[in-house]
Design an enzyme around this catalytic site. Sequence first.
Site, PDB file in Angstrom:
ATOM      1  N   GLN A   1       8.001 -15.950   7.719  1.00  0.00           N
ATOM      2  CA  GLN A   1       6.699 -15.896   7.022  1.00  0.00           C
ATOM      3  C   GLN A   1       6.811 -15.272   5.638  1.00  0.00           C
ATOM      4  O   GLN A   1       5.982 -15.505   4.769  1.00  0.00           O
ATOM      5  CB  GLN A   1       5.703 -15.036   7.830  1.00  0.00           C
TER       6      GLN A   1
ATOM      7  N   ASP B   1       0.810  -1.216   0.000  1.00  0.00           N
ATOM      8  CA  ASP B   1       0.000   0.000   0.000  1.00  0.00           C
ATOM      9  C   ASP B   1       0.850   1.277   0.000  1.00  0.00           C
ATOM     10  O   ASP B   1       0.582   2.223  -0.754  1.00  0.00           O
ATOM     11  CB  ASP B   1      -0.989  -0.203   1.168  1.00  0.00           C
TER      12      ASP B   1
ATOM     13  N   SER C   1       3.972   1.675  -1.221  1.00  0.00           N
ATOM     14  CA  SER C   1       4.631   1.829  -2.530  1.00  0.00           C
ATOM     15  C   SER C   1       3.636   2.291  -3.585  1.00  0.00           C
ATOM     16  O   SER C   1       3.954   3.129  -4.436  1.00  0.00           O
ATOM     17  CB  SER C   1       5.223   0.499  -2.990  1.00  0.00           C
TER      18      SER C   1
ATOM     19  N   ILE D   1       2.488  -9.699   1.926  1.00  0.00           N
ATOM     20  CA  ILE D   1       1.983 -10.875   2.641  1.00  0.00           C
ATOM     21  C   ILE D   1       0.740 -10.535   3.455  1.00  0.00           C
ATOM     22  O   ILE D   1       0.040 -11.423   3.924  1.00  0.00           O
ATOM     23  CB  ILE D   1       3.050 -11.497   3.578  1.00  0.00           C
ATOM     24  N   ASP D   2       0.461  -9.232   3.637  1.00  0.00           N
ATOM     25  CA  ASP D   2      -0.547  -8.837   4.624  1.00  0.00           C
ATOM     26  C   ASP D   2      -2.002  -9.009   4.171  1.00  0.00           C
ATOM     27  O   ASP D   2      -2.899  -9.045   4.989  1.00  0.00           O
ATOM     28  CB  ASP D   2      -0.332  -7.375   5.038  1.00  0.00           C
TER      29      ASP D   2
ATOM     30  N   ARG E   1       0.802  -6.375   9.878  1.00  0.00           N
ATOM     31  CA  ARG E   1       0.568  -4.960  10.257  1.00  0.00           C
ATOM     32  C   ARG E   1      -0.784  -4.822  10.926  1.00  0.00           C
ATOM     33  O   ARG E   1      -1.081  -5.554  11.842  1.00  0.00           O
ATOM     34  CB  ARG E   1       0.650  -4.037   9.036  1.00  0.00           C
TER      35      ARG E   1
END
Length: 366
Positions: free
Chosen positions: A286, A105, A107, A151-152, A196
Amino acid sequence: TRKLAVLTSGGDSAGMNAAVRAAVRAALAAGAEVFGVREGLQGLVDGGELIQSLTSADVSGILQLGGTDLGTARSDDFRTRDGRRRAAHNLVERGVDGLVVIGGDGSLTGADLFRREWPALLDELVAAGELAPEAAADHHELGLVGLVGSIDNDMVGTDMTIGADTALHRIIEAVDAIQSTASSHQRTFVIEVMGRRCGYLALMGSLAAGANFVLIPENPPADGWEDTMCDVLSGGRKIGRRASVVLVAEGVVDRHGNPITAHDVRTVLEERLGEDTRVTTLGHVQRGGSPTAFDRYLGTVLGHAATTHLLATDPGAEPQLVGIRGHRVVTSPLMECVEATRSIADVISSNDIDRAMALRGSSFTS
Ligand code: F6P
């Protein structure tokens, strides 16, 4: 010949290589030239050898590799106007009129700003004598497509972000492994997972690995959550459960906005239940490792769609985020996705959970 550039930015994620490979090969197959930008948005600022024309062979053998072969960085220079002006210069001098950014988000927000500033940046370069007026006139627009590599799984505009599935697999492998040692000793493990302010990995990880309790930001634990957790875990012991596992999303806060750490949870379990408790922070394991089949597939279809979209549209067209919804490739205005993602984060921070869930809709990201 149209000239495009592709880069990966922000935290790496598995499947970024698949996206780069497909974006490059789709562009070459359509007769375009494509540049690979190394080290993310920082490479765009620094230019030179970091921006190189790619052949099909250059992206061979990377599909199955984790991380990003192009490299990535969290660039402070790109946050400055001067940095973005240098980036514009580096693209114009190579004749690039379309950019694919694969990142999270932050970037994509930066790239969207860059795209909106583009005409003004060129004017500034001309005024400073660093760019010929004809070159600026030839490249007065920059096409932009964003793919979400993170990954989020925390971005509006796609049901899944590239890399989330692989991270989820890493998590369930780790939790399965921990279950066996926990069970042997009749211990309790508190496992912290990344994400996050998004609880996707923790929630799906707990579901897929059979955790006994989970704490996520989207449902900030109400006062008394400690009692509920202890009741659930002691109830499990009473029916003969040998291992207890609690998953904690790294971004979880309570209803008053106070962070809850895995160590806080451990203290509660030791003090109230006298459980032999260990904390495991899964950390960057992860993010690493080979992408799952799904992330290879997702990166490939989205990378292909990104360059196909850029080549089919005028560089002046509104920037798009290309994602999937309901197993179909969809495009949505990038700025709207960035703004909606921000407003969800703000609402979660303000603890108005009903509103956050309504904004997020039935899935985590749409
Ligand atoms: O956004 C991806 C992510 O892995 C988050 O889940 C985590 O909070 C963060 O990046 C870690 O960042 P870094 O790799 O810079 O420590």
